[in-house]
Motif scaffolding. Structure first.
Motif, PDB file in Angstrom:
ATOM      1  N   PRO A 102       0.845  -1.293  -0.061  1.00 56.18           N
ATOM      2  CA  PRO A 102      -0.135   0.162  -0.059  1.00 56.18           C
ATOM      3  C   PRO A 102       0.942   1.232  -0.106  1.00 56.18           C
ATOM      4  N   PRO A 103       0.665   2.203  -0.657  1.00 56.90           N
ATOM      5  CA  PRO A 103       1.360   3.673  -0.889  1.00 56.90           C
ATOM      6  C   PRO A 103       1.615   4.139   0.619  1.00 56.90           C
ATOM      7  N   ALA A 104       0.658   3.946   1.335  1.00 57.22           N
ATOM      8  CA  ALA A 104       0.722   4.481   2.907  1.00 57.22           C
ATOM      9  C   ALA A 104       1.976   3.754   3.765  1.00 57.22           C
ATOM     10  N   SER A 105       2.336   2.614   3.161  1.00 60.95           N
ATOM     11  CA  SER A 105       3.326   1.813   4.118  1.00 60.95           C
ATOM     12  C   SER A 105       4.618   2.228   3.413  1.00 60.95           C
ATOM     13  N   VAL A 106       4.769   2.936   2.203  1.00 58.69           N
ATOM     14  CA  VAL A 106       6.047   3.299   1.487  1.00 58.69           C
ATOM     15  C   VAL A 106       6.490   4.725   1.781  1.00 58.69           C
ATOM     16  N   ILE A 107       7.511   4.952   1.775  1.00 57.91           N
ATOM     17  CA  ILE A 107       7.911   6.274   1.709  1.00 57.91           C
ATOM     18  C   ILE A 107       8.872   6.373   0.497  1.00 57.91           C
ATOM     19  N   THR A 108       8.515   7.150  -0.565  1.00 60.73           N
ATOM     20  CA  THR A 108       9.176   7.444  -1.640  1.00 60.73           C
ATOM     21  C   THR A 108       9.967   8.604  -1.429  1.00 60.73           C
ATOM     22  N   LYS A 109      10.973   9.066  -2.389  1.00 63.55           N
ATOM     23  CA  LYS A 109      11.708  10.375  -2.245  1.00 63.55           C
ATOM     24  C   LYS A 109      12.543  10.331  -3.567  1.00 63.55           C
ATOM     25  N   LYS A 110      12.489  11.362  -4.329  1.00 62.71           N
ATOM     26  CA  LYS A 110      13.307  11.493  -5.486  1.00 62.71           C
ATOM     27  C   LYS A 110      14.686  12.222  -4.928  1.00 62.71           C
ATOM     28  N   GLU A 127      21.679   4.432   0.536  1.00 62.16           N
ATOM     29  CA  GLU A 127      21.615   4.215   1.998  1.00 62.16           C
ATOM     30  C   GLU A 127      21.904   5.347   2.962  1.00 62.16           C
ATOM     31  N   SER A 128      23.014   6.145   2.372  1.00 64.01           N
ATOM     32  CA  SER A 128      23.289   7.005   3.219  1.00 64.01           C
ATOM     33  C   SER A 128      22.395   8.359   2.896  1.00 64.01           C
ATOM     34  N   GLU A 129      21.506   8.561   1.851  1.00 61.47           N
ATOM     35  CA  GLU A 129      20.802   9.387   1.755  1.00 61.47           C
ATOM     36  C   GLU A 129      19.224   9.139   2.435  1.00 61.47           C
ATOM     37  N   ALA A 130      19.139   7.816   2.220  1.00 58.50           N
ATOM     38  CA  ALA A 130      17.973   7.365   2.844  1.00 58.50           C
ATOM     39  C   ALA A 130      17.791   7.754   4.489  1.00 58.50           C
ATOM     40  N   SER A 131      18.863   7.499   5.173  1.00 58.19           N
ATOM     41  CA  SER A 131      18.816   7.973   6.713  1.00 58.19           C
ATOM     42  C   SER A 131      18.465   9.344   6.892  1.00 58.19           C
ATOM     43  N   GLN A 132      18.349  10.147   5.914  1.00 54.13           N
ATOM     44  CA  GLN A 132      17.957  11.642   5.968  1.00 54.13           C
ATOM     45  C   GLN A 132      16.557  11.444   6.138  1.00 54.13           C
ATOM     46  N   TYR A 133      15.956  10.683   5.352  1.00 54.56           N
ATOM     47  CA  TYR A 133      14.445  10.841   5.111  1.00 54.56           C
ATOM     48  C   TYR A 133      13.372   9.808   5.679  1.00 54.56           C
ATOM     49  N   ILE A 134      14.092   8.709   6.321  1.00 55.41           N
ATOM     50  CA  ILE A 134      13.564   7.596   7.104  1.00 55.41           C
ATOM     51  C   ILE A 134      13.344   7.739   8.552  1.00 55.41           C
ATOM     52  N   PRO A 135      12.259   7.871   9.200  1.00 51.85           N
ATOM     53  CA  PRO A 135      12.041   8.254  10.451  1.00 51.85           C
ATOM     54  C   PRO A 135      12.295   6.965  11.484  1.00 51.85           C
ATOM     55  N   PHE A 136      13.166   5.958  10.855  1.00 55.89           N
ATOM     56  CA  PHE A 136      13.588   4.845  11.724  1.00 55.89           C
ATOM     57  C   PHE A 136      14.763   4.181  11.536  1.00 55.89           C
ATOM     58  N   PRO A 155      23.146  17.555 -16.329  1.00 56.59           N
ATOM     59  CA  PRO A 155      23.473  16.444 -17.085  1.00 56.59           C
ATOM     60  C   PRO A 155      24.425  15.443 -16.679  1.00 56.59           C
ATOM     61  N   ASP A 156      25.197  16.023 -15.536  1.00 61.94           N
ATOM     62  CA  ASP A 156      26.325  15.415 -14.982  1.00 61.94           C
ATOM     63  C   ASP A 156      25.603  14.453 -13.678  1.00 61.94           C
ATOM     64  N   ASP A 157      24.357  14.587 -13.376  1.00 61.35           N
ATOM     65  CA  ASP A 157      23.825  13.974 -12.129  1.00 61.35           C
ATOM     66  C   ASP A 157      22.636  13.081 -12.786  1.00 61.35           C
ATOM     67  N   VAL A 158      22.061  12.093 -11.927  1.00 58.95           N
ATOM     68  CA  VAL A 158      20.878  11.185 -12.449  1.00 58.95           C
ATOM     69  C   VAL A 158      19.875  11.423 -11.138  1.00 58.95           C
ATOM     70  N   GLU A 159      18.744  11.228 -11.673  1.00 58.18           N
ATOM     71  CA  GLU A 159      17.445  11.360 -10.625  1.00 58.18           C
ATOM     72  C   GLU A 159      17.375   9.814 -10.337  1.00 58.18           C
ATOM     73  N   VAL A 160      17.211   9.667  -9.100  1.00 57.32           N
ATOM     74  CA  VAL A 160      17.020   8.267  -8.424  1.00 57.32           C
ATOM     75  C   VAL A 160      15.792   8.358  -7.505  1.00 57.32           C
ATOM     76  N   MET A 161      14.842   7.358  -7.740  1.00 57.11           N
ATOM     77  CA  MET A 161      13.583   7.296  -6.922  1.00 57.11           C
ATOM     78  C   MET A 161      14.091   6.218  -5.543  1.00 57.11           C
ATOM     79  N   LEU A 162      13.911   6.486  -4.446  1.00 59.34           N
ATOM     80  CA  LEU A 162      14.198   5.994  -3.254  1.00 59.34           C
ATOM     81  C   LEU A 162      12.818   5.539  -2.804  1.00 59.34           C
ATOM     82  N   ALA A 163      12.515   4.086  -2.228  1.00 58.12           N
ATOM     83  CA  ALA A 163      11.430   3.863  -1.747  1.00 58.12           C
ATOM     84  C   ALA A 163      11.779   2.666  -0.459  1.00 58.12           C
ATOM     85  N   ALA A 164      11.257   2.918   0.690  1.00 61.32           N
ATOM     86  CA  ALA A 164      11.448   2.075   1.723  1.00 61.32           C
ATOM     87  C   ALA A 164      10.362   1.847   2.545  1.00 61.32           C
TER      88      ALA A 164
END
Length: 373
Positions: A102-110, A127-136, A155-164
């Motif tokens: 369910p969407p409510a059970s997943v944290i997503t962040k670009k 994993e390093s970035e995720a620690s900033q957005y995940i409250p556990f 152009p030197d960067d990529v967009e990444v979707m994080l899901a936890a």
């Protein structure tokens, strides 16, 4: 969203590996299995030629009340037994499944990361970035990421979707599959699966749906999930606490029926003549009001000022009169959506029955499409 979740433990063991890594590059057989509050739904798709799909099988099985509450598995035994029954009922022999969260059970962040990183380097950065957005704590989560593409204006960067998601929520669904004799190989987000199914339908619109703002209302048992999409991207998403159980509860109170009997009679229409005026019409009015309010909220909270096409899905979408009242109140082109539109049908599928049931299979169909992703 390529959600092959990975469990972050001290040993960094993968919870689910990539399908291709397990079975080579050939697309393996895979069925979509949607576990919702009201029941479980299964879909098996197959290739039927170039860019052609065939619906091989589909089936559903109701769940006892309380087995799944707000997307949480409360009774694993009851749900796994329902999964076992629906698998047997469908007649499929495929045991590898794609499941949804369910969407409510997943944290997503670009997030934005440097281009050219290896897979291992990406994992470390994510994993390093995720620690900033995940409250556990990260050792309590199942984490995944998907490289979307080159970052806008960089152009030197990529967009990444994080899901936890909390690890136990993922593990509950894996355990259900295993208890039913199946193997979970893909874990997706239900809203992403629904979008995959809708993307097929949008592509059949004039001009391939390019530039068209499409709103999807999935009216479930307890919750209505709203997604608004433009050119394959979700531009707005929210949930409202409104669903078909409200009408079922009205029937329970009015007729003194057990909940399961009330649900069955709601679907069959086997109720006295006063049902339509006393219960059904007020429910339809409420549903239309929820849809119009949601659209107005979309307009006031985004830069957008129009919706070109409105799709209704979920088990409630086929309630007689709902399509007409929503179209009338919103003044928007409205359709009850079938995720199987444009597909061939196998001899196992009864077309007349499918027309009535198809809108409830949007997520299951989107999960089954992961076989071809």
């Amino acid at each position: 969203m390529q959600a092959n979740w990975k469990q972050r433990t001290s040993g960094d063991l993968p919870l689910m590996q990539n399908i291709g890594a397990l079975l080579g590059t050939k697309r393996p057989p895979l069925i979509g299995l949607d576990i919702s509050t009201s029941g479980v739904r299964l879909v098996e798709l197959a290739e039927a030629g170039k860019n052609e799909l065939r619906l091989e099988r589909y089936a559903s099985e109701p769940l006892p009340r309380g087995a799944v509450v707000d997307g949480n598995i409360e009774n694993i035994d009851q749900v796994s037994e329902a999964v076992r029954r629906v698998w047997k009922k469908s007649g499929t022999r495929i045991k590898q499944v794609a499941l949804g969260m369910p969407p409510a059970s997943v944290i997503t962040k670009k997030i934005i990361l440097p281009n050219g990183l290896s897979e291992d380097q990406l994992e470390v950065q994510v994993e390093s970035e995720a620690s900033q957005y995940i409250p556990f704590a990260l050792d309590e989560v199942s984490l995944d990421f998907d490289v979307i593409g080159v970052a806008p204006n960089s152009p030197d960067d990529v967009e990444v979707m994080l899901a936890a998601s909390r690890r136990e929520k993922v593990e509950d669904r894996v355990a259900i599959a295993e208890a039913a004799g199946l193997k979970a190989v893909v874990m997706d987000i239900e809203s992403y699966a629904a979008r995959a199914a809708i993307d097929r339908i949008t592509a059949m619109m004039p001009g391939g749906g390019v530039g068209q703002v499409v709103a999807l209302f999935q009216i479930g048992a307890q919750v209505t999930h709203i997604s608004v999409m433009l050119d394959g991207q979700t531009i707005y998403e929210r949930e409202q606490p409104f669903g078909g159980n409200q009408l079922t509860q009205d029937i329970v109170r009015a007729y003194g029926l057990p909940f399961e009997d009330a649900e069955a009679r709601k679907k069959s229409g086997d109720l006295d003549p006063g049902y339509e005026n006393d219960l059904l019409n007020p429910f339809l009015e409420s549903a239309a009001m929820e849809v119009t309010r949601a659209i107005q909220f979309f307009f006031t909270s985004t830069p957008y000022t129009k919706v070109d096409q409105l799709f209704l899905a979920g088990g409630c979408a086929v309630i007689p009169g709902l399509l007409e009242i929503v179209a009338n109140r919103t003044k928007i082109s409205t359709t009850v959506v079938s995720p199987f539109k444009g597909m061939q049908l196998s001899t196992n599928v009864r077309e007349k029955q499918l027309r009535q049931e198809a809108p409830a299979y949007l997520v299951a169909c989107g999960l089954a499409l992961r076989r071809f992703g």
